[in-house]
Motif scaffolding. Structure first.
Motif, mmCIF file in Angstrom:
data_model
loop_
_atom_site.group_PDB
_atom_site.id
_atom_site.type_symbol
_atom_site.label_atom_id
_atom_site.label_comp_id
_atom_site.label_asym_id
_atom_site.label_seq_id
_atom_site.Cartn_x
_atom_site.Cartn_y
_atom_site.Cartn_z
ATOM 1 N N LEU A 172 -8.758 -2.549 -4.184
ATOM 2 C CA LEU A 172 -10.132 -2.047 -4.320
ATOM 3 C C LEU A 172 -10.533 -1.253 -3.091
ATOM 4 O O LEU A 172 -11.079 -0.149 -3.181
ATOM 5 C CB LEU A 172 -11.108 -3.214 -4.494
ATOM 6 N N GLY A 173 -10.244 -1.829 -1.908
ATOM 7 C CA GLY A 173 -10.659 -1.195 -0.657
ATOM 8 C C GLY A 173 -9.968 0.130 -0.425
ATOM 9 O O GLY A 173 -10.613 1.145 -0.141
ATOM 10 N N SER A 174 -8.635 0.136 -0.582
ATOM 11 C CA SER A 174 -7.895 1.339 -0.187
ATOM 12 C C SER A 174 -7.897 2.413 -1.276
ATOM 13 O O SER A 174 -7.509 3.543 -1.014
ATOM 14 C CB SER A 174 -6.457 0.972 0.206
ATOM 15 N N GLY B 113 -8.184 -7.240 -3.368
ATOM 16 C CA GLY B 113 -9.129 -6.729 -2.372
ATOM 17 C C GLY B 113 -8.607 -5.463 -1.711
ATOM 18 O O GLY B 113 -9.339 -4.481 -1.544
ATOM 19 N N THR B 114 -7.335 -5.476 -1.334
ATOM 20 C CA THR B 114 -6.737 -4.307 -0.681
ATOM 21 C C THR B 114 -6.697 -3.112 -1.633
ATOM 22 O O THR B 114 -6.972 -1.979 -1.229
ATOM 23 C CB THR B 114 -5.320 -4.643 -0.177
ATOM 24 N N ILE C 105 -12.916 2.141 -3.190
ATOM 25 C CA ILE C 105 -13.981 2.245 -2.191
ATOM 26 C C ILE C 105 -13.691 3.395 -1.223
ATOM 27 O O ILE C 105 -14.560 4.212 -0.936
ATOM 28 C CB ILE C 105 -14.160 0.913 -1.436
ATOM 29 N N ALA C 106 -12.422 3.479 -0.757
ATOM 30 C CA ALA C 106 -12.069 4.522 0.203
ATOM 31 C C ALA C 106 -12.248 5.925 -0.396
ATOM 32 O O ALA C 106 -12.619 6.867 0.300
ATOM 33 C CB ALA C 106 -10.623 4.333 0.670
ATOM 34 N N ASN C 107 -11.992 6.070 -1.703
ATOM 35 C CA ASN C 107 -12.139 7.380 -2.340
ATOM 36 C C ASN C 107 -13.579 7.686 -2.742
ATOM 37 O O ASN C 107 -13.875 8.773 -3.218
ATOM 38 C CB ASN C 107 -11.280 7.464 -3.608
ATOM 39 N N GLY C 108 -14.439 6.684 -2.621
ATOM 40 C CA GLY C 108 -15.821 6.875 -3.039
ATOM 41 C C GLY C 108 -16.000 6.811 -4.550
ATOM 42 O O GLY C 108 -17.028 7.244 -5.074
ATOM 43 N N ILE D 178 0.838 -1.203 0.000
ATOM 44 C CA ILE D 178 0.000 0.000 0.000
ATOM 45 C C ILE D 178 0.876 1.258 0.000
ATOM 46 O O ILE D 178 0.617 2.210 -0.735
ATOM 47 C CB ILE D 178 -0.951 0.036 1.223
ATOM 48 N N GLY D 179 1.941 1.234 0.840
ATOM 49 C CA GLY D 179 2.835 2.387 0.910
ATOM 50 C C GLY D 179 3.409 2.731 -0.452
ATOM 51 O O GLY D 179 3.359 3.887 -0.885
ATOM 52 N N ILE E 64 0.591 4.009 -2.876
ATOM 53 C CA ILE E 64 0.149 5.387 -2.620
ATOM 54 C C ILE E 64 1.217 6.381 -3.044
ATOM 55 O O ILE E 64 0.957 7.363 -3.742
ATOM 56 C CB ILE E 64 -0.171 5.586 -1.114
#
Lengths: 178, 178
Positions: free
Chosen positions: B101-103, B98-99, B106-109, B45-46, B49
């Motif tokens: 998609l989620g981070s 999954g991570t 989904i997290a950004n809407g 993730i780091g 991003i």
């Protein structure tokens, strides 16, 4: 020289962001997880996993009313009490023709309950957690998602068991015809 | 009276022992399975991003993850019998997708929170496809059963993978996310 410093800062920044993510994961999830795992592990030990053997014998019978037992109740109890991968040993109670379908059904249920029962498959938590983290970032509760994942999972493994049982039967008869 | 006391002592001792053992198991699970994966996910993730690769992947995944048709396509691709056994091991691919998609999405809407439920099933039609022979062997299956069972489960997933997404999609309106 300046360029080197900028590059080094960027390089460290790469891991600093990762570190922040790690801290939020550990701080936000691990404490609850440890207590929850302890509780469920104790529950399973006190009830005794051998008690579900009876359900295994029950699920082996032919007849349409035993479908939900074989592809909903047995996989659920197997993954809950024996967890991944020992859950698949419950297949030993079933006749050969049902074994692939039971495996399919049981293995498909090692992720849907993770939001509520993470002890089932702690090594693969992020199948659930990855997407759930996104919901949490939005400031929403993940509990409804966890509950519906668990419930819809039961419907899915039921269908999966029936379909795989049919396909196994077809492939078996073709093999015997050869 | 004495017998009664001994009984109580044994009972309490048993329960406390089970709880303590459960705690030990919980800590083991966290250290052996959960923390290493969190470190791995945090690194991924780091980097995603910080480098902006995340936006790139998100743009790529957005059309797939944001609609029923896209999720169905995603589930069929992952369920292809040549791909599914390769994508299975450790559920690593499912956990990373999954991570992502989620981070991101989904997290950004970027995609509605409700899509989390069908997405959980769309990223996972390959579950256990790498493990079929071992899983069947744990259930004491005959070699013949394994020969029939492996293709039966793999082909079944082509049907039940998208079916699972469809069922989850039907239940999606019940989630309290707006």
């Amino acid at each position: 020289m300046d360029a080197l410093v900028v590059a080094a800062e960027w390089f460290i920044g790469l891991f600093k962001t990762g570190g922040d993510v790690f801290l939020s994961l550990v701080g936000g999830i691990i404490p609850l997880l440890i207590v929850l795992l302890t509780g469920v592990n104790a529950l399973v030990a006190l009830i005794g996993p051998e008690r579900i053997d009876k359900v295994g014998e029950w699920a082996a019978r032919d007849g349409i009313i035993y479908y939900p037992i074989r592809y909903i109740l047995l996989p659920f109890l197997a993954v809950f009490f024996l967890t991944n991968p020992m859950a698949y040993t419950m297949g030993r109670f079933l006749p050969e023709k049902y074994k692939p379908a039971f495996y399919d059904s049981a293995v498909s249920y090692v992720h849907p309950p993770l939001g509520i029962f993470p002890h089932i498959n702690p090594g693969e938590l992020f199948v659930w957690l990855g997407i759930a983290t996104g919901i949490e970032t939005l400031g929403l509760s993940v509990v409804p998602l966890a509950v519906w994942y668990l419930l819809v999972g039961l419907i899915v493994i039921f269908i999966r068991g029936i379909v795989t049982e049919r396909i196994t039967a077809i492939m078996w008869s073709r093999r015997e015809a050869k | 009276m004495n017998e009664f006391l001994v009984k109580i002592g044994r009972g309490v001792g048993g329960v406390v022992g089970a709880l303590y053992q459960a705690g030990r198991e919980a800590i083991d699970q966290v250290i052996v399975n959960i923390l290493p994966f969190m470190a791995f996910i945090a690194l991924v993730i780091g980097i995603i991003i910080k480098t902006g690769v995340g936006d790139w992947i998100a743009n790529l995944l957005a059309p797939l993850a944001g609609s029923l048709l896209g999720l169905l396509v995603l589930s069929v691709i992952i369920a292809l019998p040549v791909l599914s056994p390769l994508l299975g091991p450790g559920a690593v691919i499912a956990q990373i997708i999954g991570t992502l998609l989620g981070s991101t999405l989904i997290a950004n809407g970027d995609i509605p929170a409700k899509f989390a439920l069908p997405a959980l099933f769309a990223i996972n039609p390959q579950v256990g496809c790498d493990f079929i022979p071992v899983g069947l062997a744990l259930g004491e299956a005959e070699p013949e059963t394994v020969e029939v069972g492996v293709p039966a489960v793999l082909f079944s997933r082509l049907i039940t993978g998208p079916v699972a997404v469809l069922i989850a999609f039907l239940f999606m309106p019940l989630l309290p996310y707006d």
